[in-house]
Write a protein that holds these residues in place. Structure first.
Motif, PDB file in Angstrom:
ATOM      1  N   PHE A  23       0.837  -1.201   0.000  1.00 42.11           N
ATOM      2  CA  PHE A  23       0.000   0.000   0.000  1.00 42.11           C
ATOM      3  C   PHE A  23       0.876   1.257   0.000  1.00 42.11           C
ATOM      4  O   PHE A  23       0.656   2.184  -0.791  1.00 42.11           O
ATOM      5  N   VAL A  24       1.877   1.271   0.861  1.00 39.69           N
ATOM      6  CA  VAL A  24       2.793   2.418   0.946  1.00 39.69           C
ATOM      7  C   VAL A  24       3.554   2.579  -0.371  1.00 39.69           C
ATOM      8  O   VAL A  24       3.662   3.679  -0.919  1.00 39.69           O
ATOM      9  N   LYS A  29       4.613   5.227  -5.610  1.00 37.69           N
ATOM     10  CA  LYS A  29       4.739   4.939  -7.042  1.00 37.69           C
ATOM     11  C   LYS A  29       3.845   5.838  -7.894  1.00 37.69           C
ATOM     12  O   LYS A  29       4.271   6.336  -8.938  1.00 37.69           O
ATOM     13  N   ILE A  30       2.598   6.063  -7.450  1.00 35.85           N
ATOM     14  CA  ILE A  30       1.693   6.893  -8.247  1.00 35.85           C
ATOM     15  C   ILE A  30       1.942   8.388  -8.058  1.00 35.85           C
ATOM     16  O   ILE A  30       1.298   9.213  -8.695  1.00 35.85           O
ATOM     17  N   GLY A  31       2.896   8.705  -7.173  1.00 42.03           N
ATOM     18  CA  GLY A  31       3.266  10.103  -7.004  1.00 42.03           C
ATOM     19  C   GLY A  31       2.437  10.867  -5.986  1.00 42.03           C
ATOM     20  O   GLY A  31       2.564  12.083  -5.869  1.00 42.03           O
ATOM     21  N   ARG A  32       1.613  10.166  -5.271  1.00 48.21           N
ATOM     22  CA  ARG A  32       0.776  10.837  -4.259  1.00 48.21           C
ATOM     23  C   ARG A  32       1.646  11.380  -3.133  1.00 48.21           C
ATOM     24  O   ARG A  32       1.352  12.414  -2.551  1.00 48.21           O
ATOM     25  N   TYR A  33       2.708  10.669  -2.803  1.00 51.40           N
ATOM     26  CA  TYR A  33       3.652  11.073  -1.757  1.00 51.40           C
ATOM     27  C   TYR A  33       5.068  10.907  -2.289  1.00 51.40           C
ATOM     28  O   TYR A  33       5.343   9.993  -3.067  1.00 51.40           O
ATOM     29  N   ALA A  36       8.090   6.998   1.406  1.00 52.74           N
ATOM     30  CA  ALA A  36       7.355   6.151   2.340  1.00 52.74           C
ATOM     31  C   ALA A  36       7.165   6.873   3.673  1.00 52.74           C
ATOM     32  O   ALA A  36       6.120   6.758   4.308  1.00 52.74           O
ATOM     33  N   SER A  37       8.152   7.645   4.075  1.00 43.93           N
ATOM     34  CA  SER A  37       8.041   8.400   5.326  1.00 43.93           C
ATOM     35  C   SER A  37       6.872   9.368   5.291  1.00 43.93           C
ATOM     36  O   SER A  37       6.154   9.522   6.278  1.00 43.93           O
ATOM     37  N   GLU A  38       6.656   9.990   4.146  1.00 45.93           N
ATOM     38  CA  GLU A  38       5.532  10.922   4.029  1.00 45.93           C
ATOM     39  C   GLU A  38       4.190  10.202   4.111  1.00 45.93           C
ATOM     40  O   GLU A  38       3.232  10.721   4.673  1.00 45.93           O
ATOM     41  N   VAL A  39       4.116   9.003   3.560  1.00 44.77           N
ATOM     42  CA  VAL A  39       2.887   8.213   3.650  1.00 44.77           C
ATOM     43  C   VAL A  39       2.588   7.912   5.121  1.00 44.77           C
ATOM     44  O   VAL A  39       1.468   8.099   5.601  1.00 44.77           O
TER      45      VAL A  39
END
Length: 84
Positions: A23-24, A29-33, A36-39
């Protein structure tokens, strides 16, 4: 700079289930974040917000219940017993 304080970042390793790890990775990958730290930071901010909202909802529920009890004869009797 004067007036600006920086908080220290705590470096922490966490273990995720394979599903959460995927999920992270997808969010990055899709550029939303950007990372991983930001997620994880966003997830924790949302959890904190939900906790605050739950506490507020519980407080409002207790106030409504107390108000309804105070309006009823049963509630008046109960509150009188509580003050003994």
């Amino acid at each position: 700079m004067k007036g600006i304080t920086r908080s220290r970042s705590l470096v922490m390793n966490v273990s995720l289930t394979p599903e959460l790890e995927q999920f992270v990775r997808e969010k990055v990958k899709i550029g939303r974040y950007p990372s991983a730290s930001e997620v994880v930071r966003e997830a924790l901010r949302l959890l904190e917000e939900r906790d605050r909202s739950s506490k507020l909802s519980w407080k409002l529920c207790k106030r409504k219940l107390w108000l309804e009890l105070s309006r009823s004869s049963v509630g008046t009797l109960w509150m009188a017993k509580q003050s003994l």
